[in-house]
Design an enzyme around this catalytic site. Structure first.
Site, PDB file in Angstrom:
ATOM      1  CE  LYS A   1      -3.839   1.846   2.854  1.00  0.00           C
ATOM      2  NZ  LYS A   1      -4.676   1.552   4.042  1.00  0.00           N
TER       3      LYS A   1
ATOM      4  CB  SER B   1      -7.988   3.461   3.120  1.00  0.00           C
ATOM      5  OG  SER B   1      -7.125   2.890   4.090  1.00  0.00           O
TER       6      SER B   1
ATOM      7  CB  SER C   1      -8.078   0.592   6.130  1.00  0.00           C
ATOM      8  OG  SER C   1      -8.805   1.787   6.178  1.00  0.00           O
TER       9      SER C   1
END
Lengths: 486, 104
Positions: A80, A155, A179
């Site tokens: 990420k 996210s 997330s």
């Protein structure tokens, strides 16, 4: 070559193929990079590709596989884009950090590299990990590979989409209020938020420091255990990292829940959970019951307050953490400033997106003189009540079973204008972060052709029981074999 | 408790965000919506409840007082919007006697 890859579903299968010499790490990596290129126009899962780093790591593995004993050595992965990878832009999907290249690696990333891992790219996210749909990125909207008109969740939506679509075999995400687990649920894969402190946060760009935790997104539970084995463990560079030993998580992969008590907290099945989602999770409980677990319905009376508690504490911590983006040391600096305060104010206003500004404002307000006791202190006190709920639940139960999200993936744009509707997507995952306990999401069904996730929570530092329950469920069902037709 | 535009504007200054009035108005709407949901917490009696600040019972994590290598200055400065190779450059913070600008 591509056909060979299609037969390899998981990271551990990729590892077996590498070790048996059926495929080289370079070929495997090239195939992943080709699949990334082919699917990016429809998914937009990546913010940066790191082909050179990946191919070099693959070549190092091929030259001497024996030098890399870790099972995930040579296996392509993604990270990420809120974790530092030296020399590669780290944007956090924000204009304020555009172009910044970290001069160091995050500890979790370093551990993957040290063990021969192959990092193919940085994945898209909601700006600074604030959001539940990956629509809040400053650069692109990631799509769900199961249905590209729906969101992948957020996210860590880029990481989840990339793993679900077979662009990489595993990915790292970060989980502040769900997330990792919520996008895992929307994309039909496994996502783990470890106990707070299990994984070093050094090099993870901070959102809410008392809640953030790095964890894996994988295709099955075995892969999750393998990634946890790499990333967990004490790090002197993070004073909140747990100083105790980490177990070998693969030892927990035993198909046995005999005598285990599984709690179903009824409040998690209220809060707007769709009937068909609740049903899929209840059927999941029956699978575990059939395997020998005792099922017990319980009550956690303060769970309903988790959302307001979270939306005070997380923005409060964010408003403090994000104070460092002032245009002095990195990232965007406004060209129109007259003095230094004006420079801070303009740089921040120009660089941050709407959602980030909103959360900074909430946090600043909640921490401001006159409101601190009414909001922040109160929220911290209710956080204690919520933790007590968990303590009581874990006196009776070994794990808790709930939906991961009240609904399957929603349509792109559907909740963009309603700040509270969007936040409801995290209503089942947020309590876990507030309590600091570990939790895992794994697929347990399909609704409207979209995956449904089941969340398993465990006592602090008892990831092993959580993994055992998840593995037992997975072995008794076929949901983890379902793949999107992309 | 409803936030007025003036209060929202004051919070924006505290948060170091230069926002145009239009954006302040939009934010005021969203903020008030969210703050309404905070009211639910007032239903709970939290007298004598200790606040949770961290979930791990760890305090005063010390290490040996030894110097360790830090980040490379050149590499760190490479990420700065403005530097002179030795330091970050910023707009003048204090007045200089000759009125010369030290930064920007």
């Amino acid at each position: 070559m591509t056909r060979d890859i299609e037969n390899i579903q998981t990271a551990w299968q990729a590892s077996e193929a590498l070790r048996s010499g059926r495929i080289s790490a370079r070929d495997l990596t090239r195939a992943c990079l080709e699949r990334i290129a082919a699917l990016e126009p429809s998914l937009s899962a990546f913010l940066a590709l790191t082909e050179e780093i990946a191919m070099e790591a693959a070549a190092r593995f091929d030259a001497n596989p024996a030098a890399f004993p870790d099972p995930l050595a040579g296996v392509p992965a993604a990270v990420k884009d809120n974790m530092c990878l030296k020399g590669v832009p780290c944007t956090c999907a924000s204009r304020i950090l555009e172009g910044w290249e970290p001069p160091y690696n995050a500890t979790a990333v370093q551990r993957i590299l040290d063990r021969g891992g192959v990092i193919c790219g940085k994945t898209n996210l909601d700006e600074f990990a604030m959001g539940s749909s990956t629509e809040n990125s400053a650069f692109k909207v990631t799509r769900n590979p199961w249905n590209t008109s729906t969101v992948p969740g957020g996210s860590s939506g880029g990481s989840a989409a990339a793993v679900a679509a077979g662009q990489v075999f595993y990915a790292l995400g970060s989980d502040t209020g769900g997330s990792i687990r919520q996008p895992a649920s929307f994309c039909g894969i496994v996502g783990v938020k470890p106990t707070y402190g299990r994984v070093s946060r050094y090099g993870l760009v901070a959102y809410a420091s008392s809640l953030d935790q790095i964890g894996p997104l994988t295709r099955d539970v075995r892969d999750a255990a393998l990634v946890l084995n790499i990333i967990c463990g004490h790090d002197p560079l993070d004073s909140t990292s747990y100083p105790g030993e980490s177990p070998d998580f693969t030892q927990a992969l035993v198909r046995d829940v005999q005598g285990m008590t599984v709690g179903l907290p009824r409040e998690f099945f209220a809060q707007g959970v769709r009937e068909d989602v609740a049903q899929a999770v209840q059927e999941g409980a029956r699978v575990l019951e059939k395997a020998g677990a005792k099922i017990r319905e319980i009550s956690m009376p303060n769970v309903g307050y988790a959302l307001p508690v979270y939306y005070i504490i997380a923005p409060a911590e964010a408003s403090s953490n994000l104070a460092r983006y002032d245009g002095v040391r990195y990232g965007h600096r406004s060209g129109a400033a007259s003095d230094h305060v004006d420079m801070f104010m303009r740089s921040r206003a120009e660089g941050f997106g709407a959602e980030v500004k909103q959360r900074i404002m909430i946090g600043t307000y909640a921490l401001s003189a006159g409101y601190y006791d009414a909001y922040y202190l109160k929220a911290q006190q209710v956080r204690t009540l919520l933790r007590r709920d968990f303590d009581r639940a874990f006196q009776e139960c070994d794990v808790l079973l709930t939906p991961t999200s009240p609904t399957p993936a929603f349509a792109v744009g559907e909740r963009a204008d309603d700040p509270f509707q969007m936040k409801l997507a995290d209503v089942c995952t947020i309590p876990v972060n507030l309590a600091g306990i570990p939790a895992l999401s794994l697929p347990c069904g399909l609704v409207d052709g979209l995956p449904v996730g089941m969340q398993i929570m465990a006592r602090p530092f008892d990831e092993e029981t959580m993994l055992r329950a998840a593995y037992t469920f997975e072995q008794a069902t076929e949901f983890h074999r379902l793949r999107p037709a992309i | 408790m409803k936030l007025t535009l003036e209060e929202v504007s004051n919070v924006a200054v505290l948060a170091r965000l230069a926002l145009p009035e239009e954006e302040l108005r939009r934010l005021a709407g969203h903020l008030n919506q969210i703050i309404e949901h905070f009211a639910a917490l007032q239903e709970l009696d939290t007298t004598d409840v200790e606040p949770t600040e961290r979930v791990l019972p760890m305090v005063n994590v010390y290490r040996e007082d030894v110097a360790l290598p830090g980040l490379d200055r050149e590499e760190v400065l490479r990420g700065a919007p403005r530097s002179n190779g030795e330091a970050f450059l910023v707009p003048r913070v204090v007045d200089t006697a000759d009125g010369k600008d030290c930064g920007q």
